[in-house]
Write an enzyme that holds these catalytic residues in place. Structure first.
Site, PDB file in Angstrom:
ATOM      1  N   GLY A  21     -28.949  24.542  19.971  1.00 27.06           N
ATOM      2  CA  GLY A  21     -30.110  25.175  19.341  1.00 27.06           C
ATOM      3  C   GLY A  21     -29.755  26.147  18.236  1.00 27.06           C
ATOM      4  CD  GLU A  22     -28.333  30.999  19.366  1.00 25.60           C
ATOM      5  OE1 GLU A  22     -29.228  31.840  19.520  1.00 25.60           O
ATOM      6  OE2 GLU A  22     -27.153  31.212  19.680  1.00 25.60           O
TER       7      GLU A  22
ATOM      8  CB  ILE B 163     -38.716  29.237  23.493  1.00 22.00           C
ATOM      9  CG1 ILE B 163     -37.304  28.721  23.171  1.00 22.00           C
ATOM     10  CG2 ILE B 163     -38.620  30.363  24.487  1.00 22.00           C
ATOM     11  CD1 ILE B 163     -36.393  29.802  22.552  1.00 22.00           C
TER      12      ILE B 163
ATOM     13  CB  ALA C 139     -29.730  23.294  27.215  1.00 25.25           C
TER      14      ALA C 139
ATOM     15  CB  ILE D 282     -26.330  15.189  23.703  1.00 27.59           C
ATOM     16  CG1 ILE D 282     -25.402  15.713  22.596  1.00 27.59           C
ATOM     17  CG2 ILE D 282     -27.799  15.263  23.267  1.00 27.59           C
ATOM     18  CD1 ILE D 282     -25.528  17.204  22.270  1.00 27.59           C
TER      19      ILE D 282
ATOM     20  CG  PHE E 286     -37.058  31.336  16.162  1.00 23.24           C
ATOM     21  CD1 PHE E 286     -36.496  30.105  16.446  1.00 23.24           C
ATOM     22  CD2 PHE E 286     -38.305  31.359  15.547  1.00 23.24           C
ATOM     23  CE1 PHE E 286     -37.154  28.917  16.132  1.00 23.24           C
ATOM     24  CE2 PHE E 286     -38.975  30.174  15.234  1.00 23.24           C
ATOM     25  CZ  PHE E 286     -38.398  28.961  15.531  1.00 23.24           C
TER      26      PHE E 286
HETATM   27 MO1  MOS Z   1     -31.455  33.743  20.763  1.00 28.54          MO
HETATM   28  S1  MOS Z   1     -31.331  34.979  19.102  1.00 28.54           S
HETATM   29  O1  MOS Z   1     -30.384  34.550  21.819  1.00 28.54           O
HETATM   30  O2  MOS Z   1     -33.015  33.705  21.292  1.00 28.54           O
END
Ligand code: MOS
Length: 725
Positions: A691-692, A468, A512, A616, A243
Site C-alpha cells: 500500500g505504501e 480503509i 495486510a 500477494i 492515508f
Molecule cells: Mo499509514 S501513514 O501508517 O496510515
C-alpha cells in the site's frame, strides 16, 4: 502464537483461495450505499443532534474568553461546549497538540468549541456567532527560516548514522553530486472527512467513527475524556480512506463526546472539509541535502543524506533519510535528521512517512549522479544493489529483488527507447521517460483475532482490524477460508469494533500481513479445537471442501462444530526475525510524461510499477492499492502542496479546490506487475505490504521523466509549470 522461526509449509501455501483474484466481499455493500460510514449510522429511535466545530482563527496564543450567548440563543441550539468549559485535558499518547480543552492555542483551526443543534444548518449558523477574545503570540511558521535552529532529535530513537569515512571518500570521489531538494507540506485529503457520532448511556459512551486504529483511538479517547477505557465502545467498520490521517484520535470524536454529554443526546460531528488541513495532521515539509560520490565506473563510494523538517514542540521528525540507510551499497555513508520547532498544525504520518518524501529527493539525486557518471539510471541502480544492510553487513535482507523489478520493468516499458534529454518531440509535446526505485520497510505489529465456527458451517472472523478501502475484509475472508477449507462465501468477517480482539490495525502497509497472520493464528487454534473434539490426529488432519479429514475419517465442518459451535482465538506475536533479517519491500516505477513546449504543463502518458513485496494475498486488491498509490505519487510530483502563510501560520489552500489531487482522467495508462515471491521471514502468510510501496519513488520517476523530456532539472516539489518553463 509467536512467529520466531522462518515459516515452513502450511495450509496457506495451497493458495486455492489466498492469492486468488477474489472480488471484494464488501463491494456490493459499498456500491449500493449500504456500507455504513461513521456519519451515516442511523437508528430511528436515536434523536440525533448535530455538532459543528469552531476552529481557532489564530495560530498561537491563548484564549481570554469565549462569548457563547448569541450562539446559545440561536434557533435550534441545544448546547455550546467550549475549550474553556472542558478545561485542559490530559493528552492522548499519540497526539502532539491538544485536540480540545484549555485556553492554549497551539495551531490554527485547533478546535475551540462545538455547537450542538437540532439540525446541521442550525449548528453551523450558530457556530458563526461564537465570539472569541484571543491573546496572540508570535509563532514560527517558516521551515526555511527555522532550519538553522533545528536540533538533533532523541539519539536513541533517531540516531545519526555513519559508516566508514564519508567526508574523505566524498572528497576523493571521481564523480560527485551535492544538491538540495525540497518537499512541501502535504495533506491526506482522503475522500471521507473525519467524522464521529457519540451516544452516552450513563457513564458509557459508544462512538462510531472513522479510525485506522481502533485500540489506539479508544485508549486516547479515554485519556482525553478522563474516563475508563472499558466505558468506551468504538466502532469503525467502513472507512473512506485514511492515508495516515486517521491513525490517531482526532478532534471530531472528542467534540462529539463532549457535545453529546452536554446536549443529553447522541451527537454527530463531521469535520468540514476546510477544517481538515489545519485542524488535523499533515505530512511535514522537508529540506534534504544529498551528497553522492562514485568512481568512474559508477559505483557509489560515498553517500550522505541529511534532512530537516519541523513540528510542534514535542513533535516528531519526518524520517526522510530512512531508505538511504538501506537502498544502495557504498562503503562510506552518513545520514542525519534535524527537527525545527514550528507552530504549524501537527505534522504526522502520511502514507509511507519518511520514505515517500525521502525517495522524492534520493531518487532524483540517483538520476543526476548516474548521468554525471555516464551510466544509464536503470544500470546504475543495478550496479549499486546490495543484498545486505549496508550499515550492518551481517544482516541480510530476508528477500530483495530490486534488480529483478528494474530489469523486468525496463523490458516491459520499452526503456531502451529512452533518448537524450529534450530529444523527443511529438507535436507540442516534449516526451520523456523516467525511472525510480521503490522501497518501504516491512513492519510487524501484534494482531489478534477470533474465529467462530457455527453449526451452519459458517466461520465468522472477529477482529478490530479496519478496512480503509484496502480490502482487509476480503483478504481476511480468504485467509480463514484457506485455513478451514471453506469457500469464501462460507466466511463472514466482522471488523472495526472495539469488542473484538485487538489487531495490528491499518497503517504502515503492515495491515495486510499482520492482520491475516492474526487470523491465521486464530484458525490454527480453531483447527486444533475441531481435531480435538473429533479425536483426530492433529498431525495428519486436513481441512478441505467443507470437510475435516484424518486417516479414513471425514466429517462435515458444520457437524464438527456441533450445536454450540467452536471458537479459536489467538494473538500473532513477533520474535526477532526482523532483527536478524532486514525486511523490506522493493519496486521500480517507470513513467512517461509529455511536457507542453509552450506552457510547461506536464501530462502523464504511461506508468508502470513492478513490485517485489512477498506473497500477494489478492492480486485485485493489491493492484488497487498500487494504482491508487501511483496516482498519489503523481499528485506529489505535480500539484500537491499546502501553501503556508508564514505570517499568520496556517495552510491557505485548505480545501480540494486549492489543494489539487489527480483524478483517474489525469493518468491514461497504468500497469502493475507483481514478482512471484513468498517471504518465509515475514510471517506464516509469507506476505508483506504494497500500500505504501506503490507511492514510494513515483514522484521522483515523474521528475526524472520531466528532465528526460525537457532537460530541465527541478529539485523542488511540486513541479508546477512555472518551475519548468
Ligand atoms: Mo499509514 S501513514 O501508517 O496510515
Amino acid at each position: 502464537m509467536k512467529f520466531d522461526t522462518p515459516a515452513t509449509t502450511n495450509p496457506i501455501d495451497r493458495m486455492t483461495v489466498v492469492g486468488q483474484p477474489v472480488a471484494r466481499i464488501d463491494g456490493q455493500l459499498k456500491t449500493t450505499g449500504r456500507a455504513m460510514y461513521a456519519y451515516e449510522w442511523h437508528d430511528a429511535n436515536f434523536p440525533y443532534a448535530y455538532g459543528y466545530p469552531v476552529g481557532s482563527s489564530i495560530a498561537k496564543g491563548r484564549i481570554r474568553s469565549i462569548d457563547t450567548d448569541a450562539a446559545k440563543r440561536s434557533p435550534g441550539v441545544l448546547a455550546v461546549v467550549t475549550t474553556l468549559d472542558v478545561g485542559k485535558r490530559e493528552k492522548g499518547k499519540f497526539n502532539t497538540a491538544n485536540l480540545f480543552g484549555g485556553d492554549e492555542v497551539q495551531h490554527y483551526h485547533q478546535a475551540i468549541a462545538v455547537v450542538v443543534a437540532e439540525t446541521f444548518e442550525q449548528a453551523r449558523a450558530a457556530a458563526s456567532l461564537v465570539k472569541v477574545d484571543y491573546e496572540g503570540a508570535t509563532g514560527s511558521f517558516d521551515l526555511t527560516k527555522a532550519k538553522d535552529t533545528a536540533v538533533k532529535p532523541d539519539e536513541k530513537q533517531q540516531p545519526d548514522t555513519a559508516v566508514g569515512d564519508f567526508e574523505k571518500a566524498f572528497g576523493g570521489a571521481a564523480v560527485t553530486l551535492d544538491q538540495t531538494y525540497t518537499t512541501p507540506d502535504q495533506s491526506h485529503s482522503m475522500m471521507e472527512p473525519h467524522a464521529s457520532i457519540a451516544a452516552w448511556d450513563g457513564d458509557k459512551v459508544t462512538v462510531w467513527t472513522s479510525s485506522q486504529m481502533i485500540d489506539w483511538w479508544r485508549s486516547d479517547l479515554a485519556t482525553t475524556l478522563g474516563i475508563d477505557k472499558d466505558n468506551i465502545h468504538l466502532m469503525s467498520p467502513f472507512i473512506g480512506g485514511g492515508f495516515g490521517g486517521k491513525l490517531f484520535l482526532r478532534a471530531d470524536a472528542v467534540l462529539a463526546a463532549f457535545g453529546a454529554k452536554a446536549a443529553g443526546r447522541p451527537v454527530k460531528v463531521a469535520l468540514p472539509r476546510p477544517l481538515m488541513a489545519n485542524n488535523t495532521t499533515h505530512r511535514p515539509a522537508t529540506i534534504q541535502r544529498i551528497r553522492i560520490g562514485t568512481g568512474r565506473d559508477g559505483k557509489i563510494q560515498a553517500i550522505g543524506h541529511e534532512s530537516w523538517s519541523g513540528d510542534q514542540p514535542g513533535g516528531q521528525l519526518e524520517t526522510a533519510v530512512n531508505q538511504t540507510r538501506l537502498l544502495y551499497a557504498g562503503e562510506n555513508r552518513m545520514t542525519a535528521m534535524r527537527l525545527a520547532t514550528l507552530d504549524l498544525p501537527e505534522g504526522n504520518a502520511m502514507r509511507a512517512p519518511g520514505e515517500a518524501p525521502g525517495l522524492m529527493a534520493l531518487e532524483i539525486a540517483i538520476d543526476e549522479i548516474a548521468e554525471k557518471a555516464g551510466v544509464d539510471p536503470v544500470e546504475f541502480r543495478i550496479l549499486n544493489d546490495t543484498q545486505v544492510d549496508p550499515e550492518k553487513p551481517e544482516r541480510p535482507f530476508s528477500q530483495r529483488n530490486l534488480v529483478g523489478c528494474l530489469k523486468l520493468g525496463a523490458d516491459k516499458f520499452g526503456w531502451s527507447q529512452r533518448g537524450k534529454p529534450g530529444s523527443r518531440r511529438e507535436g507540442n509535446w516534449l516526451v520523456g521517460l523516467g525511472v525510480a526505485a521503490a522501497f518501504r520497510n516491512n513492519l510487524l505489529l501484534p494482531s489478534a483475532a477470533r474465529v467462530r465456527l457455527g453449526a451452519d458451517g459458517i466461520a465468522t472472523v472477529e477482529t478490530d482490524m479496519t478496512d480503509i478501502g484496502t480490502g482487509s475484509y476480503t483478504i481476511i475472508a480468504q485467509t480463514a477460508a484457506e485455513m478451514l477449507g471453506l469457500p469464501v462465501d462460507r466466511v463472514a468477517v466482522q471488523l472495526g469494533d472495539s469488542r473484538f480482539p485487538v489487531s495490528a490495525g491499518s497503517g504502515g502497509q503492515f495491515g495486510a500481513n499482520c492482520s491475516t497472520s492474526g487470523v491465521y493464528a486464530a484458525c490454527v487454534k480453531l483447527r486444533e479445537a475441531v481435531a480435538q473434539k473429533l479425536g483426530f490426529n492433529t498431525d495428519d488432519v486436513v481441512f478441505e471442501n467443507g470437510q475435516v479429514r484424518s486417516g479414513n475419517r471425514s466429517v462435515a465442518l458444520s457437524e464438527a462444530a456441533g450445536p454450540d459451535g467452536l471458537v479459536g482465538e489467538d494473538n500473532m506475536e513477533w520474535g526477532d526475525l526482523a532483527e536478524t533479517h532486514q525486511q523490506s519491500t522493493f519496486g521500480a516505477h517507470f513513467v512517461e510524461v509529455g511536457v507542453d513546449v509552450a506552457t510547461g504543463e506536464t501530462r502523464i502518458r504511461r506508468m508502470l510499477a513492478v513490485c517485489a513485496a512477498g506473497r500477494i494475498l489478492n492480486p485485485i486488491t493489491a493492484r488497487s492499492q498500487v494504482i491508487g498509490a501511483m496516482t498519489m505519487g503523481v499528485g506529489g510530483a505535480l500539484s500537491e502542496e499546502l501553501a503556508v502563510d508564514t505570517r499568520q501560520g496556517f495552510f491557505v489552500n485548505h480545501d480540494l479546490a486549492g489543494y489539487e489531487v489527480p483524478v483517474h482522467a489525469d493518468i491514461p495508462h497504468q500497469e502493475v506487475i507483481f514478482m512471484e515471491e513468498a517471504d518465509p521471514m515475514s510471517s506464516p502468510m509469507k506476505a508483506k505490504g504494497v500500500g505504501e510501496l506503490g507511492l514510494c519513488g513515483v514522484s521522483a520517476a515523474v521528475a526524472n521523466a520531466i528532465y528526460n523530456a525537457t532537460g530541465v532539472r527541478v529539485r523542488h516539489y511540486p513541479m508546477t509549470l512555472d518551475k519548468i518553463i
